[in-house]
Design a protein around this motif. Structure first.
Motif, PDB file in Angstrom:
ATOM      1  N   UNK A  69       3.176   6.010  -2.689  1.00  0.00           N
ATOM      2  CA  UNK A  69       4.373   6.726  -3.108  1.00  0.00           C
ATOM      3  C   UNK A  69       4.395   6.902  -4.621  1.00  0.00           C
ATOM      4  N   UNK A  70       4.087   5.833  -5.349  1.00  0.00           N
ATOM      5  CA  UNK A  70       4.052   5.909  -6.808  1.00  0.00           C
ATOM      6  C   UNK A  70       2.997   6.914  -7.275  1.00  0.00           C
ATOM      7  N   UNK A  71       1.830   6.902  -6.632  1.00  0.00           N
ATOM      8  CA  UNK A  71       0.757   7.830  -7.015  1.00  0.00           C
ATOM      9  C   UNK A  71       1.186   9.282  -6.789  1.00  0.00           C
ATOM     10  N   UNK A  73       0.832  -1.197   0.000  1.00  0.00           N
ATOM     11  CA  UNK A  73       0.000   0.000   0.000  1.00  0.00           C
ATOM     12  C   UNK A  73       0.869   1.252   0.000  1.00  0.00           C
ATOM     13  N   UNK A  74       1.908   1.263   0.838  1.00  0.00           N
ATOM     14  CA  UNK A  74       2.810   2.408   0.913  1.00  0.00           C
ATOM     15  C   UNK A  74       3.503   2.686  -0.404  1.00  0.00           C
TER      16      UNK A  74
END
Length: 168
Positions: free
Chosen positions: A8-10, A3-4
């Motif tokens: 981060x990618x988003x 999820x993290x």
């Protein structure tokens, strides 16, 4: 962890796309200054969060584009930006932090976010006053836009804007 990494990618995707837009608009400095004031406040103030990362990206891109275009095309007198900024600041101060469906706060988190959010807001108001005193148009105007977007996100997160549109 997964999820993290997705989050981060988003965030990185959104930053890269909006940075490219600011470069295309020849407003990279304005983009960076806006983010310096908007992001710290956004972290602790809360407000509306999109349900999907693609919707978040779309809203972020449109918001940054509108702010950069307004900043470039709409030249406001200093007293107007001063008035708008200092009308928005107490509203933001009163309602932060605002929970949303993605971030529920327990009582300790609420108190910490409220204290930090208000502290950041007070610092930004002080910086805005300084920018007005030294007549730094780019600084005080981008703080005004930061407060404007923050107020919209807080109103949208509270459901107030949705109820206004429904009643209209």
């Amino acid at each position: 962890v997964e999820f993290g990494l997705k989050q981060l990618f988003a965030v990185l995707r959104s930053l890269i796309i909006t940075l490219l837009i600011s470069i295309w608009l020849h407003n990279t400095l304005e983009y960076v200054i806006f983010l310096l004031f908007f992001w710290p406040l956004r972290i602790y103030a809360g407000g509306y969060h999109a349900k999907t990362s693609s919707r978040c990206l779309t809203i972020s891109v449109i918001s940054i584009f509108i702010i950069l275009e307004l900043n470039d095309k709409l030249i406001l007198p200093q007293y107007v930006t001063f008035t708008i900024t200092y009308l928005l600041a107490p509203i933001i101060y009163k309602v932060i932090p605002q929970e949303n469906t993605k971030k529920k706060l327990d009582i300790i988190e609420y108190k910490v976010y409220r204290k930090r959010g208000r502290f950041i807001l007070i610092i930004e108001v002080a910086v805005s006053v300084l920018m007005h005193i030294i007549d730094c148009y780019i600084g005080y105007t981008l703080i005004m836009y930061s407060f404007g977007l923050m107020a919209i996100l807080l109103l949208a997160g509270s459901g107030y804007l949705k109820s206004c549109v429904k009643d209209w």
